[in-house]
Write an enzyme that holds these catalytic residues in place. Structure first.
Site, PDB file in Angstrom:
ATOM      1  N   ARG A  46     -16.480  -6.407 -79.376  1.00 44.03           N
ATOM      2  CA  ARG A  46     -15.154  -6.748 -78.830  1.00 44.03           C
ATOM      3  C   ARG A  46     -14.145  -6.904 -79.977  1.00 44.03           C
ATOM      4  NH1 ARG A  46     -14.231 -11.778 -77.678  1.00 44.03           N
ATOM      5  NH2 ARG A  46     -16.183 -12.125 -76.598  1.00 44.03           N
ATOM      6  N   TYR A  98       8.570   1.673 -65.709  1.00 43.18           N
ATOM      7  CA  TYR A  98       7.315   2.098 -65.068  1.00 43.18           C
ATOM      8  C   TYR A  98       6.907   1.020 -64.060  1.00 43.18           C
ATOM      9  CZ  TYR A  98       2.326   2.946 -64.567  1.00 43.18           C
ATOM     10  OH  TYR A  98       1.078   3.162 -64.056  1.00 43.18           O
ATOM     11  N   ASP A 170       8.454   1.199 -75.135  1.00 46.93           N
ATOM     12  CA  ASP A 170       7.414   1.992 -74.457  1.00 46.93           C
ATOM     13  C   ASP A 170       7.760   3.452 -74.720  1.00 46.93           C
ATOM     14  OD1 ASP A 170       5.876   3.491 -72.687  1.00 46.93           O
ATOM     15  OD2 ASP A 170       6.029   2.046 -71.056  1.00 46.93           O
ATOM     16  N   LYS A 195      -1.614   9.208 -71.217  1.00 46.38           N
ATOM     17  CA  LYS A 195      -0.688  10.305 -70.965  1.00 46.38           C
ATOM     18  C   LYS A 195      -0.749  11.329 -72.113  1.00 46.38           C
ATOM     19  CE  LYS A 195       0.060   7.488 -67.596  1.00 46.38           C
ATOM     20  NZ  LYS A 195       1.139   6.526 -67.558  1.00 46.38           N
TER      21      LYS A 195
HETATM   22  C1  LIG Z   1       1.300   5.136 -67.271  1.00 48.10           C
HETATM   23  C2  LIG Z   1       2.350   4.348 -67.939  1.00 48.10           C
HETATM   24  C3  LIG Z   1       2.127   3.010 -68.320  1.00 48.10           C
HETATM   25  C4  LIG Z   1       0.825   2.274 -68.018  1.00 48.10           C
HETATM   26  O1  LIG Z   1      -0.253   2.805 -68.693  1.00 48.10           O
HETATM   27  P1  LIG Z   1      -1.767   2.844 -68.119  1.00 48.10           P
HETATM   28  O2  LIG Z   1      -2.505   3.550 -69.190  1.00 48.10           O
HETATM   29  O3  LIG Z   1      -1.721   3.554 -66.814  1.00 48.10           O
HETATM   30  O4  LIG Z   1      -2.189   1.413 -67.953  1.00 48.10           O
HETATM   31  C5  LIG Z   1       3.148   2.359 -68.977  1.00 48.10           C
HETATM   32  N1  LIG Z   1       4.332   2.959 -69.226  1.00 48.10           N
HETATM   33  C6  LIG Z   1       4.586   4.228 -68.853  1.00 48.10           C
HETATM   34  C7  LIG Z   1       5.903   4.825 -69.159  1.00 48.10           C
HETATM   35  C8  LIG Z   1       3.624   4.967 -68.195  1.00 48.10           C
HETATM   36  O5  LIG Z   1       3.888   6.216 -67.810  1.00 48.10           O
END
Ligand SMILES: *Cc1c(COP(=O)(O)O)cnc(C)c1O
Length: 379
Positions: A46, A98, A170, A195
């Site tokens: 961890r 998001y 983000d 992504k």
């Molecule tokens: C998908 C996404 C998230 C969250 O990420 P996960 O890997 O699904 O937990 C946060 N911000 C944006 C812009 C996203 O597209």
């Protein structure tokens, strides 16, 4: 070193025992110690894992950061950032966020006394006006999901600094290939590595990248204390994904331009949201802080009904109807009923997210085939 070289070599040393060029998947929970508290820097998985460590070094390298931290998902990475705060602290965040970030902020953290103020962060004055003595964090998404609004990262960094707050960006939609928020003064970059970084729709993972050693200690403490760490197999998959980030992003951008222009010229399409257009309100800022405009495009139909949007969404063949984005294959999504359903309708409409809005994640297939598919679906 340039990005294309860094993303292939960062974090990668041949395995000292075998010479393996790829880091092994260290599928282990613990490490044998020679004597009590005498070990090789690895005690319990961890806290430390060599596969994760290699990925965290790659994360740091691709965002020009000193440190990278890997989490079990993008929202787990976001969760760790908010856990830097205390009850009574205020977070100023983009109003068009998001859906999962919005849900985490309002449904999980508000009850612990952290206050979230949603403002249009493309408006610098609105952000300044929302500052209070308890503002500890600015949370910005740019471009936003799904309306492709653009926020000026350097301006946000100056505002955050003047308020003694951190700025976290983000950067999921742009990817490090198109935008590097730390270079523009942000304190923390967050990615849903699910992504573009993973890039193949086969893994859920999140990342934080940052420069400050003190902040890194705080976030590492949260990572190991709360335990939202990714497994070594997932770290390996993201490491492999990152190695082709530059090639994939080039094609996402090329296809994105073709499809945005095609949609704009289509008489059945009312509006296209894509920051590459000169008449996009954030175009100038996007051009100054991004190296390209990516493969995320949203649009509304002239026939502005839920039924027509549903019809188009069910008619595409190459564009698969699914949540998520940033993979090699093209996806189509209906934000109002899918990714953003957790945001109340009134709140969605206030932010300009209509029920008929369709979002595309343009993949790296042949653009002619993608356009043919949209043509037959839109009609
Ligand atoms: C998908 C996404 C998230 C969250 O990420 P996960 O890997 O699904 O937990 C946060 N911000 C944006 C812009 C996203 O597209």
């Amino acid at each position: 070193m340039k990005l294309a070289t860094k993303i292939i070599h960062a974090g990668m040393e041949p395995d000292p025992s075998t010479g393996a060029i790829m880091i092994p998947i260290y599928q282990t929970s613990t490490y044998v110690q020679e004597a009590p508290a005498q070990h090789k820097g690895y005690e319990y998985a961890r806290s430390q894992n060599p596969t994760r460590k290699a990925l965290e070094e790659a994360y740091a390298a691709i965002e020009n950061a000193a440190y990278g931290l890997a989490f079990s998902s993008g929202v787990a990475a976001t969760d760790a950032v908010i856990k830097l705060l205390s009850p009574g602290d205020q977070v100023i965040c983009s109003s068009d966020l998001y859906g999962g970030t919005y849900r985490l902020f309002t449904k999980v953290f508000e009850k612990f006394g952290i206050r979230f103020t949603f403002v249009d962060t493309s408006n610098n004055e609105a952000v300044k006006a929302a500052l209070t003595p308890s503002t500890k964090l600015l949370w910005v998404e740019t471009p936003t999901n799904p309306l492709m609004n653009i926020t000026d990262i350097a301006a946000m960094s100056a505002i955050a600094r003047s308020a003694g707050a951190w700025l976290c960006v983000d950067n999921t939609f742009a990817s490090p290939y198109l935008q590097n928020p730390l270079d523009l003064g942000a304190d923390i970059v967050m990615h849903s590595a699910t992504k573009y970084l993973g890039g193949h729709s086969d893994v859920i993972q999140g990342a934080l990248m940052l420069q400050d050693a003190d902040l890194r200690e705080k976030l590492y403490f949260i990572q190991k204390s709360c335990g939202a760490v990714p497994g070594p197999q997932d770290c390996f998959l993201v490491l492999r994904g990152i190695k082709t980030l530059h090639l994939r992003m080039e094609r996402h951008c090329e296809n994105g331009i073709r499809i945005a222009q095609w949609l704009k010229a289509n008489p059945k399409v009312a509006k296209v949201y894509w920051p590459g257009f000169e008449d996009h309100p954030g175009h100038t800022v996007a051009k100054s802080q991004m190296r390209g405009f990516g493969g995320m495009i949203s649009f509304e139909l002239v026939n502005d009904s839920l039924e027509e949007a549903r019809r188009v969404l069910s008619a595409t063949k190459l564009f698969s109807l699914a949540e998520s984005l940033g993979g090699v294959e093209s996806l189509v999504n209906h934000p109002a009923s899918m990714t953003h359903a957790s945001i109340p309708r009134a709140e969605r409409e206030k932010n300009g997210l209509r029920d008929s809005l369709i979002r595309l994640s343009v993949g790296i297939e042949d653009a002619d085939d993608l356009i043919d598919d949209l043509q037959q679906a839109i009609g």
